[in-house]
Design a protein around this motif. Structure first.
Motif, PDB file in Angstrom:
ATOM      1  N   LYS A  14       3.049  12.843  19.077  1.00  0.00           N
ATOM      2  CA  LYS A  14       2.666  12.182  17.787  1.00  0.00           C
ATOM      3  C   LYS A  14       2.498  11.157  18.629  1.00  0.00           C
ATOM      4  CE  LYS A  14       3.435  15.060  14.101  1.00  0.00           C
ATOM      5  NZ  LYS A  14       2.494  15.123  13.018  1.00  0.00           N
ATOM      6  N   LEU A  15       2.419  10.967  19.717  1.00  0.00           N
ATOM      7  CA  LEU A  15       3.286   9.375  20.095  1.00  0.00           C
ATOM      8  C   LEU A  15       0.769   8.522  20.163  1.00  0.00           C
ATOM      9  CD1 LEU A  15       4.096   7.761  22.459  1.00  0.00           C
ATOM     10  CD2 LEU A  15       2.524   8.384  24.522  1.00  0.00           C
ATOM     11  N   ASP A  16      -0.132   9.079  19.361  1.00  0.00           N
ATOM     12  CA  ASP A  16      -0.810   8.213  18.954  1.00  0.00           C
ATOM     13  C   ASP A  16      -0.678   8.131  17.609  1.00  0.00           C
ATOM     14  OD1 ASP A  16      -2.364   8.688  21.383  1.00  0.00           O
ATOM     15  OD2 ASP A  16      -3.012  10.232  20.828  1.00  0.00           O
ATOM     16  N   LEU A  17      -0.380   8.415  16.792  1.00  0.00           N
ATOM     17  CA  LEU A  17       0.491   8.106  15.479  1.00  0.00           C
ATOM     18  C   LEU A  17       1.089   7.047  15.739  1.00  0.00           C
ATOM     19  CD1 LEU A  17      -0.065   8.805  12.675  1.00  0.00           C
ATOM     20  CD2 LEU A  17       1.659  10.314  13.451  1.00  0.00           C
ATOM     21  N   TRP A  18       1.956   6.990  16.493  1.00  0.00           N
ATOM     22  CA  TRP A  18       2.752   6.405  16.741  1.00  0.00           C
ATOM     23  C   TRP A  18       2.968   5.667  17.313  1.00  0.00           C
ATOM     24  CZ3 TRP A  18       7.635   5.523  14.706  1.00  0.00           C
ATOM     25  CH2 TRP A  18       8.566   4.266  15.855  1.00  0.00           C
ATOM     26  N   THR A  19       1.858   5.405  17.997  1.00  0.00           N
ATOM     27  CA  THR A  19       2.238   3.797  19.121  1.00  0.00           C
ATOM     28  C   THR A  19       1.054   2.940  17.952  1.00  0.00           C
ATOM     29  OG1 THR A  19       0.154   5.173  20.453  1.00  0.00           O
ATOM     30  CG2 THR A  19       3.049   4.683  20.777  1.00  0.00           C
ATOM     31  N   CYS A  20      -0.265   4.054  17.859  1.00  0.00           N
ATOM     32  CA  CYS A  20      -1.667   3.202  16.880  1.00  0.00           C
ATOM     33  C   CYS A  20      -1.349   3.151  15.487  1.00  0.00           C
ATOM     34  CB  CYS A  20      -2.657   2.741  18.267  1.00  0.00           C
ATOM     35  SG  CYS A  20      -3.008   4.591  18.289  1.00  0.00           S
ATOM     36  N   MET A  21      -1.203   3.897  14.794  1.00  0.00           N
ATOM     37  CA  MET A  21      -1.128   4.460  13.287  1.00  0.00           C
ATOM     38  C   MET A  21      -2.004   5.545  13.316  1.00  0.00           C
ATOM     39  SD  MET A  21       0.019   1.317  11.007  1.00  0.00           S
ATOM     40  CE  MET A  21      -1.500   0.220  11.594  1.00  0.00           C
ATOM     41  N   LYS A  39       0.493  -1.283  -0.173  1.00  0.00           N
ATOM     42  CA  LYS A  39      -0.504   0.081  -0.195  1.00  0.00           C
ATOM     43  C   LYS A  39       1.004   0.732  -0.586  1.00  0.00           C
ATOM     44  CE  LYS A  39      -4.491  -1.462   2.007  1.00  0.00           C
ATOM     45  NZ  LYS A  39      -5.353  -1.195   2.918  1.00  0.00           N
ATOM     46  N   TYR A  40       0.432   2.384  -0.702  1.00  0.00           N
ATOM     47  CA  TYR A  40       1.383   3.623  -0.465  1.00  0.00           C
ATOM     48  C   TYR A  40       0.259   4.598   0.753  1.00  0.00           C
ATOM     49  CZ  TYR A  40       2.538   8.126  -1.239  1.00  0.00           C
ATOM     50  OH  TYR A  40       2.605   9.730  -1.629  1.00  0.00           O
ATOM     51  N   VAL A  41       1.742   5.650   0.962  1.00  0.00           N
ATOM     52  CA  VAL A  41       0.862   5.780   2.865  1.00  0.00           C
ATOM     53  C   VAL A  41       1.793   7.660   2.589  1.00  0.00           C
ATOM     54  CG1 VAL A  41       2.382   4.640   4.332  1.00  0.00           C
ATOM     55  CG2 VAL A  41       0.689   6.039   4.872  1.00  0.00           C
ATOM     56  N   PRO A  42       1.239   8.576   2.544  1.00  0.00           N
ATOM     57  CA  PRO A  42       1.659   9.872   2.277  1.00  0.00           C
ATOM     58  C   PRO A  42       2.990   9.983   3.393  1.00  0.00           C
ATOM     59  CG  PRO A  42      -0.236   9.837   1.939  1.00  0.00           C
ATOM     60  CD  PRO A  42      -0.706   8.728   2.519  1.00  0.00           C
ATOM     61  N   SER A  43       4.285  10.566   3.172  1.00  0.00           N
ATOM     62  CA  SER A  43       5.469  11.270   4.533  1.00  0.00           C
ATOM     63  C   SER A  43       4.113  11.161   5.619  1.00  0.00           C
ATOM     64  CB  SER A  43       6.504  10.981   4.007  1.00  0.00           C
ATOM     65  OG  SER A  43       6.873  10.397   2.806  1.00  0.00           O
ATOM     66  N   VAL A  44       3.132  12.176   5.599  1.00  0.00           N
ATOM     67  CA  VAL A  44       2.773  13.248   6.459  1.00  0.00           C
ATOM     68  C   VAL A  44       2.023  12.107   7.302  1.00  0.00           C
ATOM     69  CG1 VAL A  44       0.771  13.690   5.186  1.00  0.00           C
ATOM     70  CG2 VAL A  44       1.267  15.327   7.066  1.00  0.00           C
ATOM     71  N   GLU A  45       1.498  11.375   7.196  1.00  0.00           N
ATOM     72  CA  GLU A  45       0.802  10.432   7.768  1.00  0.00           C
ATOM     73  C   GLU A  45       1.243   8.352   7.503  1.00  0.00           C
ATOM     74  OE1 GLU A  45      -2.979  10.107   6.372  1.00  0.00           O
ATOM     75  OE2 GLU A  45      -3.084  11.997   5.989  1.00  0.00           O
ATOM     76  N   ASN A  46       2.793   9.012   7.883  1.00  0.00           N
ATOM     77  CA  ASN A  46       3.764   7.931   8.093  1.00  0.00           C
ATOM     78  C   ASN A  46       4.064   7.502   9.605  1.00  0.00           C
ATOM     79  OD1 ASN A  46       5.162   5.032   7.994  1.00  0.00           O
ATOM     80  ND2 ASN A  46       5.905   5.606   6.192  1.00  0.00           N
ATOM     81  N   PRO A  47       3.606   6.698  10.031  1.00  0.00           N
ATOM     82  CA  PRO A  47       4.457   7.171  11.805  1.00  0.00           C
ATOM     83  C   PRO A  47       5.748   6.751  11.430  1.00  0.00           C
ATOM     84  CG  PRO A  47       3.136   4.424  11.346  1.00  0.00           C
ATOM     85  CD  PRO A  47       2.210   5.942  10.202  1.00  0.00           C
ATOM     86  N   ALA A  48       6.140   5.876  10.682  1.00  0.00           N
ATOM     87  CA  ALA A  48       7.399   5.974  10.682  1.00  0.00           C
ATOM     88  C   ALA A  48       8.296   6.417   9.595  1.00  0.00           C
ATOM     89  CB  ALA A  48       8.180   3.865   9.973  1.00  0.00           C
ATOM     90  N   ASP A  49       7.669   7.238   9.270  1.00  0.00           N
ATOM     91  CA  ASP A  49       8.546   8.835   9.245  1.00  0.00           C
ATOM     92  C   ASP A  49       8.576   9.718  10.153  1.00  0.00           C
ATOM     93  OD1 ASP A  49       8.572  10.396   6.855  1.00  0.00           O
ATOM     94  OD2 ASP A  49       8.176  11.978   7.854  1.00  0.00           O
ATOM     95  N   LEU A  50       8.848   8.960  11.582  1.00  0.00           N
ATOM     96  CA  LEU A  50       9.371  10.041  12.486  1.00  0.00           C
ATOM     97  C   LEU A  50      10.702   9.652  13.000  1.00  0.00           C
ATOM     98  CD1 LEU A  50       6.859   9.785  15.135  1.00  0.00           C
ATOM     99  CD2 LEU A  50       6.854  11.691  14.033  1.00  0.00           C
ATOM    100  N   LEU A  51      10.856   7.863  12.265  1.00  0.00           N
ATOM    101  CA  LEU A  51      12.342   7.990  12.638  1.00  0.00           C
ATOM    102  C   LEU A  51      13.472   8.281  11.954  1.00  0.00           C
ATOM    103  CD1 LEU A  51      11.663   4.306  12.819  1.00  0.00           C
ATOM    104  CD2 LEU A  51      12.029   4.995  14.328  1.00  0.00           C
ATOM    105  N   SER A  52      13.001   8.959  10.555  1.00  0.00           N
ATOM    106  CA  SER A  52      13.908   9.655   8.904  1.00  0.00           C
ATOM    107  C   SER A  52      14.507  10.560   9.929  1.00  0.00           C
ATOM    108  CB  SER A  52      12.932  11.154   8.708  1.00  0.00           C
ATOM    109  OG  SER A  52      12.218   9.389   8.293  1.00  0.00           O
ATOM    110  N   HIS A  53      14.128  11.712  11.250  1.00  0.00           N
ATOM    111  CA  HIS A  53      15.144  12.861  11.339  1.00  0.00           C
ATOM    112  C   HIS A  53      15.976  12.820  12.866  1.00  0.00           C
ATOM    113  CE1 HIS A  53      15.820  14.548   7.605  1.00  0.00           C
ATOM    114  NE2 HIS A  53      14.523  14.295   7.432  1.00  0.00           N
ATOM    115  N   GLY A  54      14.669  11.743  13.712  1.00  0.00           N
ATOM    116  CA  GLY A  54      14.505  11.923  14.774  1.00  0.00           C
ATOM    117  C   GLY A  54      13.429  13.242  15.479  1.00  0.00           C
TER     118      GLY A  54
END
Length: 300
Positions: free
Chosen positions: A264-271, A240-255
């Motif tokens: 962003k904890l809700d996005l990170w822990t439960c998408m 599936k395609y997911v936009p970066s702005v809504e991708n929780p793993a994008d938080l890993l990119s730069h920290g």
């Protein structure tokens, strides 16, 4: 534990489990108490302080990865282990040390999956100074983080698509281990969420047309790994395609800072950024083989 009477009775409000603090009353886990020193002088000091954070599931990776990125930067400066770091680095570390110390105040749900319900696995990737993935389990319409992994970019610069491919590559390595661990749970689907069209093309095509030999070899390794995975577990992987702005793993990119991580904890822990724990992803689903479907809205 409380209901069946197996909880250990003592005056301490938490148990120690695999390096985490487990709170039986709330059924949550948190990072063990650590005091990270702000006043450092050398690369050795920064590494020693960074190593104090023990987080084997990488639940706090969006914050701790900043320390890894900082160490990578010091290697690029070619500083010796005991050479004094520049003043601007000391300032960056001082702020980061406060964030690392504050991680102990965060808590995460202990139960990631339920063995009595069918499970769907979602894998998201990231990039460019660091690359990694985060795996979520979806059951009964609710999702929860299982674990994540992040690595800093190689010293030799790689292209952004190459970094995202490496993220998917290490995710597949971890996926086999996870399925063996969850052998008693019925896995319904495995969905790989990717945020770049070129990566989808490489994943869905049998022949990678990348210019770099290194990239072509990684694409070939990926398809070999996917073939072995299918033979062992008999499961088809969906993309599936997911936009970066809504991708929780994008938080890993730069920290991110601790304050941003809390937001962003809700996005990170439960998408889910709304805090409802209901999975809201309704993105473009792609076929298993051939060229990826196109969608102007998704790829514009």
């Amino acid at each position: 534990m409380i209901e069946d009477g197996r909880i250990v009775q003592h005056k301490c409000e938490y148990e120690k489990v695999l390096g985490y603090k487990y709170h039986p009353e709330s059924d949550t886990i948190s990072i063990s108490h650590t005091s990270v020193q702000k006043n450092i002088l050398s690369k050795r000091d920064i590494l020693a302080q960074t190593a104090k954070i023990f987080d084997p599931l990488s639940l706090c990776a969006p914050v701790t990865v900043k320390a890894k990125i900082l160490l990578r930067k010091l290697w690029l400066f070619k500083l010796s282990w005991d050479q004094k770091v520049p003043t601007d680095i000391m300032t960056i570390w001082s702020n980061l040390a406060e964030d690392l110390s504050g991680l102990r105040n965060l808590s995460f749900s202990r139960q990631a999956v339920d063995s009595d319900s069918p499970l769907k696995l979602y894998i998201c990737d990231a990039s460019p100074q660091a690359y990694g993935f985060v795996i979520y389990g979806l059951q009964n319409g609710k999702s929860q983080i299982i674990f994540s992994k992040v690595k800093v970019a190689p010293m030799k610069a790689k292209t952004l698509p190459m970094m995202e491919l490496l993220a998917v590559f290490i995710a597949f390595k971890a996926l086999s281990m996870l399925l063996r661990t969850y052998s008693n749970i019925k896995i319904e689907n495995i969905i790989v969420s990717v945020g770049a069209q070129v990566i989808l093309s490489w994943l869905l095509s049998d022949n990678g047309n990348a210019k770099s030999l290194y990239t072509r070899n990684r694409i070939r390794d990926f398809h070999d790994m996917k073939e072995n995975f299918t033979k062992e577990f008999g499961m088809i992987i969906h993309y599936k395609y997911v936009p970066s702005v809504e991708n929780p793993a994008d938080l890993l990119s730069h920290g991110v800072s601790l304050e941003k991580f809390k937001e962003k904890l809700d996005l990170w822990t439960c998408m889910d950024s709304s805090g409802t724990r209901e999975l809201a992803y309704k993105y473009l689903e792609l076929p298993e083989s051939g060229k990826p479907a196109t969608c102007g809205k998704c790829f514009s």
